[in-house]
Design an enzyme around this catalytic site. Structure first.
Site, PDB file in Angstrom:
ATOM      1  N   GLU A   1     -15.968 -86.143 -97.216  1.00 16.92           N
ATOM      2  CA  GLU A   1     -17.302 -86.784 -97.150  1.00 16.92           C
ATOM      3  C   GLU A   1     -17.423 -87.363 -95.750  1.00 16.92           C
ATOM      4  O   GLU A   1     -16.783 -88.363 -95.432  1.00 16.92           O
ATOM      5  CB  GLU A   1     -17.409 -87.907 -98.192  1.00 16.92           C
TER       6      GLU A   1
ATOM      7  N   GLU B   1     -24.380 -89.368 -84.713  1.00 22.10           N
ATOM      8  CA  GLU B   1     -24.367 -90.435 -85.716  1.00 22.10           C
ATOM      9  C   GLU B   1     -24.058 -91.758 -85.008  1.00 22.10           C
ATOM     10  O   GLU B   1     -23.030 -91.887 -84.350  1.00 22.10           O
ATOM     11  CB  GLU B   1     -23.282 -90.155 -86.761  1.00 22.10           C
TER      12      GLU B   1
ATOM     13  N   CYS C   1     -23.316 -93.851 -94.487  1.00 18.46           N
ATOM     14  CA  CYS C   1     -23.396 -92.436 -94.116  1.00 18.46           C
ATOM     15  C   CYS C   1     -24.776 -91.873 -94.431  1.00 18.46           C
ATOM     16  O   CYS C   1     -25.254 -90.962 -93.778  1.00 18.46           O
ATOM     17  CB  CYS C   1     -22.322 -91.645 -94.831  1.00 18.46           C
TER      18      CYS C   1
ATOM     19  N   LYS D   1      -5.249 -95.105 -99.147  1.00 14.43           N
ATOM     20  CA  LYS D   1      -5.045 -95.488 -97.738  1.00 14.43           C
ATOM     21  C   LYS D   1      -6.371 -96.012 -97.216  1.00 14.43           C
ATOM     22  O   LYS D   1      -7.218 -95.265 -96.742  1.00 14.43           O
ATOM     23  CB  LYS D   1      -4.598 -94.267 -96.934  1.00 14.43           C
TER      24      LYS D   1
HETATM   25  P1  NAD Z   1     -12.651 -92.753 -89.472  1.00  8.53           P
HETATM   26  O1  NAD Z   1     -12.731 -91.289 -89.643  1.00  8.53           O
HETATM   27  O2  NAD Z   1     -12.352 -93.301 -88.137  1.00  8.53           O
HETATM   28  O3  NAD Z   1     -11.538 -93.374 -90.429  1.00  8.53           O
HETATM   29  C1  NAD Z   1     -11.558 -93.183 -91.833  1.00  8.53           C
HETATM   30  C2  NAD Z   1     -10.153 -93.335 -92.388  1.00  8.53           C
HETATM   31  O4  NAD Z   1      -9.318 -92.299 -91.864  1.00  8.53           O
HETATM   32  C3  NAD Z   1      -9.440 -94.647 -92.042  1.00  8.53           C
HETATM   33  O5  NAD Z   1      -8.676 -95.031 -93.157  1.00  8.53           O
HETATM   34  C4  NAD Z   1      -8.550 -94.247 -90.866  1.00  8.53           C
HETATM   35  O6  NAD Z   1      -7.393 -95.054 -90.722  1.00  8.53           O
HETATM   36  C5  NAD Z   1      -8.152 -92.840 -91.263  1.00  8.53           C
HETATM   37  N1  NAD Z   1      -7.820 -91.955 -90.141  1.00  8.53           N
HETATM   38  C6  NAD Z   1      -8.191 -92.080 -88.837  1.00  8.53           C
HETATM   39  N2  NAD Z   1      -7.733 -91.022 -88.123  1.00  8.53           N
HETATM   40  C7  NAD Z   1      -7.064 -90.227 -89.004  1.00  8.53           C
HETATM   41  C8  NAD Z   1      -6.397 -88.973 -88.871  1.00  8.53           C
HETATM   42  N3  NAD Z   1      -6.333 -88.339 -87.710  1.00  8.53           N
HETATM   43  N4  NAD Z   1      -5.878 -88.416 -89.989  1.00  8.53           N
HETATM   44  C9  NAD Z   1      -5.969 -89.024 -91.186  1.00  8.53           C
HETATM   45  N5  NAD Z   1      -6.569 -90.217 -91.365  1.00  8.53           N
HETATM   46  C10 NAD Z   1      -7.124 -90.807 -90.280  1.00  8.53           C
HETATM   47  O7  NAD Z   1     -14.038 -93.278 -90.077  1.00  8.53           O
HETATM   48  P2  NAD Z   1     -14.605 -94.753 -90.066  1.00  8.53           P
HETATM   49  O8  NAD Z   1     -14.999 -95.082 -88.660  1.00  8.53           O
HETATM   50  O9  NAD Z   1     -13.660 -95.665 -90.793  1.00  8.53           O
HETATM   51  O10 NAD Z   1     -15.896 -94.618 -90.985  1.00  8.53           O
HETATM   52  C11 NAD Z   1     -17.149 -94.270 -90.517  1.00  8.53           C
HETATM   53  C12 NAD Z   1     -17.449 -92.822 -90.793  1.00  8.53           C
HETATM   54  O11 NAD Z   1     -17.331 -92.561 -92.195  1.00  8.53           O
HETATM   55  C13 NAD Z   1     -18.856 -92.417 -90.422  1.00  8.53           C
HETATM   56  O12 NAD Z   1     -18.814 -91.179 -89.759  1.00  8.53           O
HETATM   57  C14 NAD Z   1     -19.543 -92.246 -91.772  1.00  8.53           C
HETATM   58  O13 NAD Z   1     -20.637 -91.368 -91.785  1.00  8.53           O
HETATM   59  C15 NAD Z   1     -18.439 -91.772 -92.622  1.00  8.53           C
HETATM   60  N6  NAD Z   1     -18.747 -92.007 -94.033  1.00  8.53           N
HETATM   61  C16 NAD Z   1     -19.132 -90.942 -94.804  1.00  8.53           C
HETATM   62  C17 NAD Z   1     -19.466 -91.144 -96.138  1.00  8.53           C
HETATM   63  C18 NAD Z   1     -19.897 -89.993 -97.025  1.00  8.53           C
HETATM   64  O14 NAD Z   1     -19.943 -90.181 -98.220  1.00  8.53           O
HETATM   65  N7  NAD Z   1     -20.217 -88.832 -96.482  1.00  8.53           N
HETATM   66  C19 NAD Z   1     -19.413 -92.427 -96.677  1.00  8.53           C
HETATM   67  C20 NAD Z   1     -19.031 -93.481 -95.865  1.00  8.53           C
HETATM   68  C21 NAD Z   1     -18.696 -93.257 -94.528  1.00  8.53           C
END
Ligand code: NAD
Length: 481
Positions: A250, A384, A284, A176
């Site tokens: 993550e 962040e 991240c 997804k």
């Molecule tokens: P997000 O949490 O908004 O979305 C991530 C994914 O989750 C998307 O596919 C989204 O459609 C889905 N999603 C959104 N709400 C959901 C819910 N309630 N239940 C299930 N799925 C849901 O994150 P983003 O804005 O796409 O990405 C940025 C974030 O990702 C930052 O906080 C970053 O630090 C983190 N990140 C962490 C790592 C790591 O390895 N720790 C790596 C990359 C990014």
């Protein structure tokens, strides 16, 4: 225009409602493609198909050697399609070509090769039990149907580093991708089919948060592997508690960079600049809080601000671009809001602090921004930002720097700049972060675990850790009496 569909049971299909979403170019705000917006019915169909795929003879009886060969083939296909995949990643995500070509795509292929090798090396053990006439051994068995939910910052490699170990260990996987960046993951799903993945073993569901929520809440899913924001990670924990789903999370980061008095300032400036602005700070592991020894703080701030100003900003497709656009207009607004809070709360803006205009005005470009005089309790030092914003703070002694670096709810990455071998070896264990870099940019390698302390998540990915994350230990007792 790219138009992607759902992949269910190795068949490409529109959403049952016919709904689609748009993906747009962050470089100019223009639509570049559509994706099928999966409905609840599609999620049910996908989970049912994945269950069948997981239990299918084709998958269950595939030998580890052949599973490894399949993964290797996917890695090969990624390489054979590298140019197209890199172009797609740059188009959809906005990342500069040097990143998509030299990092995102090769890393995705490398991860498949790495776990191809693992498929034949997932070993069990024999336990020396004290009950007479019993043989007790353990194997690691696949968890079942897994939901792999990924963010928009590195769509292809993050999908790969979940999918490759999920398949190496014999699970079925439902991908997804983030709604902002579905294109390269859809391409990856196509390559999986081309490589010969049995029906139902790899499924693609595109759509927004509702699709992710439906997967997390679905009783037919055994495990969720999620990379994304801490807030969504917390929601996933709550929702999945009902079924006690297995979870890997993550999440966000707020990496400290400690520049010691003995650091080589010029290399610290270069390394920190790249660590902070890699993918326009949308990483991240991005370095964000710069604790610089007071004797060096002015020199560091002046040099890093000048270096940040000199970086070429532009569309990712321009081979000279170092700083690409932010991934979406919404995210640009979020970053601008953080910069405003820095100004309002009394930090000193040294450079940047504005959207880029002129011929880049239609894209989501933001100037690399450096603040000095930042206090630990300011919003920009705590939350962040996930954008090109650097906060510089002086420190006087190492104990103080470590305490302030650790004063965060996150704990993904930290970095230390020193020329002293003793400091380099003795400090990391005092820092609460999943990975500590010394005189180094943030690096990711399939052989080295990745994940965080505290609100940066649960579990580790990569290496043998992903094998553990995607399997359950199973004990067998054989009666020998
Ligand atoms: P997000 O949490 O908004 O979305 C991530 C994914 O989750 C998307 O596919 C989204 O459609 C889905 N999603 C959104 N709400 C959901 C819910 N309630 N239940 C299930 N799925 C849901 O994150 P983003 O804005 O796409 O990405 C940025 C974030 O990702 C930052 O906080 C970053 O630090 C983190 N990140 C962490 C790592 C790591 O390895 N720790 C790596 C990359 C990014």
């Amino acid at each position: 225009m790219h138009a992607t569909q759902l992949l269910i049971h190795n068949e490409w299909t529109d959403a049952s409602t016919g709904a689609t979403g748009n993906t747009i170019s962050p470089a100019n705000g223009e639509p570049i493609g559509t994706f099928a917006e999966a409905s609840g019915t599609d999620v049910d169909a996908a989970v049912a198909s994945a269950r069948k795929g997981f239990e299918s003879d084709a998958w269950q009886s595939m030998s580890p050697d052949l599973r490894g060969k399949l993964l290797w083939r996917i890695g090969q296909l990624i390489e054979e399609n590298a140019e197209e995949l890199a172009a797609l990643e740059t188009l959809d995500q906005g990342q500069p070509t040097f990143i998509s070509t030299n990092i995102s795509v090769p890393l995705a292929a490398q991860v498949f090769r790495y776990y191809a090798g693992y498929a034949t090396k997932i070993e069990g053990k024999v336990s020396p039990v004290s009950i007479p006439d019993q043989l007790s051994y353990q194997t690691r068995v696949p968890i079942g149907v897994t939901g792999l939910i990924t963010p928009w910052n590195f769509p292809l490699p993050i999908a790969a580093w979940k999918l490759a170990p999920a398949l190496a260990t014999g699970n079925a996987a439902i991908l997804k991708p983030a709604e902002q960046t579905p294109l390269s993951t859809a391409y990856l799903a196509r390559l999986c089919v081309e490589a010969g993945v049995p029906a139902g073993v790899v499924t693609l569901l595109t759509g927004g948060p509702e699709v992710g929520k439906a997967l997390v809440a679905h009783r037919g899913i055994d495990k969720i592997s999620f990379t994304g924001s801490t807030a969504v990670g917390q929601e996933i924990v709550t929702t999945s508690a009902r079924d006690l789903k297995r979870l890997s999370l993550e999440l966000g980061g707020k990496a400290p960079s400690i520049v010691c008095a003995d650091a080589d300032i010029d290399s610290a400036v270069q390394g920190n600049l790249q660590g902070a602005l890699f993918n326009t700070g949308q990483a991240c592991g991005a370095f964000t809080r710069f604790f610089v020894h007071r004797s060096k703080v002015d020199e560091f701030a002046t040099k890093i601000a000048a270096a940040a100003d000199s970086l070429k900003i532009g569309p990712g497709q321009d081979p000279d671009t170092i700083v690409g656009p932010l991934a979406s207009e919404e995210h640009l607004g979020r970053v601008a809001g953080y910069v405003k809070s820095g100004n309002d709360e009394g930090a000193q803006l040294v450079t940047g602090g504005e959207r880029v205009g002129g011929e880049l005005a239609n894209g989501f470009f933001y100037r690399p921004t450096v603040f000095t005089g930042v206090k630990d309790d300011m919003t920009i030092a705590r939350e962040e930002i996930f954008g090109p914003v650097l906060s510089i703070m002086p420190f006087d002694d190492m104990d103080e720097a470590i305490a302030r670096a650790n004063n965060t709810r996150y704990g993904l990455v930290a970095v230390l700049w020193t020329q002293d071998l003793k400091t380099a070896h003795s400090l990391p264990k005092k820092i609460r972060a999943g990975t500590v870099f010394v005189n180094q940019l943030p690096l990711i390698d399939p052989g080295s675990p990745w994940g965080g302390f505290g609100m940066s998540g649960w579990g580790r990915e990569m290496g043998s850790y992903s094998i553990d994350e995607f399997t359950e230990p199973q004990t067998v007792f054989i009666n020998l009496s």
